[in-house]
Design a protein around this motif. Sequence first.
Motif, PDB file in Angstrom:
ATOM      1  N   THR A 170     -13.459 -22.970 -25.154  1.00 42.93           N
ATOM      2  CA  THR A 170     -12.506 -21.860 -25.081  1.00 42.93           C
ATOM      3  C   THR A 170     -11.371 -22.014 -26.096  1.00 42.93           C
ATOM      4  N   ILE A 228     -14.119 -25.429 -20.957  1.00 41.50           N
ATOM      5  CA  ILE A 228     -12.727 -25.611 -21.386  1.00 41.50           C
ATOM      6  C   ILE A 228     -12.667 -25.932 -22.882  1.00 41.50           C
ATOM      7  N   CYS A 229     -13.518 -26.871 -23.316  1.00 35.63           N
ATOM      8  CA  CYS A 229     -13.498 -27.304 -24.725  1.00 35.63           C
ATOM      9  C   CYS A 229     -13.845 -26.169 -25.684  1.00 35.63           C
ATOM     10  N   TYR A 266     -20.012 -20.701 -19.644  1.00 34.91           N
ATOM     11  CA  TYR A 266     -19.322 -19.913 -18.617  1.00 34.91           C
ATOM     12  C   TYR A 266     -20.304 -19.556 -17.497  1.00 34.91           C
ATOM     13  N   LEU A 278     -17.999 -27.462 -16.707  1.00 35.35           N
ATOM     14  CA  LEU A 278     -16.560 -27.194 -16.661  1.00 35.35           C
ATOM     15  C   LEU A 278     -15.872 -27.713 -17.928  1.00 35.35           C
ATOM     16  N   ALA A 279     -16.157 -28.970 -18.280  1.00 36.96           N
ATOM     17  CA  ALA A 279     -15.545 -29.555 -19.473  1.00 36.96           C
ATOM     18  C   ALA A 279     -15.949 -28.795 -20.730  1.00 36.96           C
TER      19      ALA A 279
END
Length: 289
Positions: free
Chosen positions: A49, A46-47, A188, A42-43
């Motif tokens: 993206t 996000i990073c 992803y 998840l982290a």
Amino acid sequence: MKTKAYLYIISAAVCWGLIGLFVRTLAAQGFSSMQIVALRSLAAAICVTLPLLQSGSAALRIRLRDLWLFVGTGICSLVFFNYCYFNAMQQTSLAVAALLLYTAPVFVMLMSLLCFGEAFTRTKALALLLTFSGCACVTGVFGSSLTLTLSGLLYGLGSGFGYALYSIFGKYAVRKYSSLTITAYTFYLALAASWPLADFDYQRLAAINLQAIGSTLGLGLLCAVLPYLLYTKGLEQIEAGQASILATIEPFVAAAVGVIFFAEALTPVKIIGMGLIFAAIAVLNIRKA
């Protein structure tokens, strides 16, 4: 040109070697292994993206027929090898599980021979021997009483095979996509696969503290996005087999982290193992593979 690629791979391995710092913090707070994998994914998603959005929509575009590449890097490699590795650690000693994980270069060499026609030379054979011996010393196998069940062996070899798959799928992917795009879709797909398996208690997750958030971000950025970007970049310029051997500097870094931050003993056998790993890297650099 190859010197830069070597530096990319070694830098990636150094980042991976720091993972214990953050995993131990999250484990101490009660998160399971699969939950840590999901939080890391998840982290990382996000990073990665954020720079993707800055790069424009072109970096987010992939062909549907190429989705299998990212299923390979994200699910078949990242999620599968973590699942096998964590199970191996439960069914055998940590030292044996770590050693079996580092059978990865052998799998990479064999698959590269079949998939890319990379030659299996005497130099590579010597580097593999030095690498495996060094990992055995660093992980402490020679000083431990070996307990190994059939399921533990299969999970351990599965972790090495899954770990190796990133080099193979990644080598195909770099022919079509940038390292940023590959890294993004890897995480992803890893997130999509690992989150449902993590079985989170969402009330507890909502009350996560700053230390756990910091460790999750460290896992996502320093131990996931950055090293996968570097490793994938290195794959553009050198053979998958060479990259896999160079990446085995990771247990050296992990051992150093244990000594510096967790007061783990630095034995003469571990020092010999570190020397053997460096010798394997030197062999690949000094002699033509």
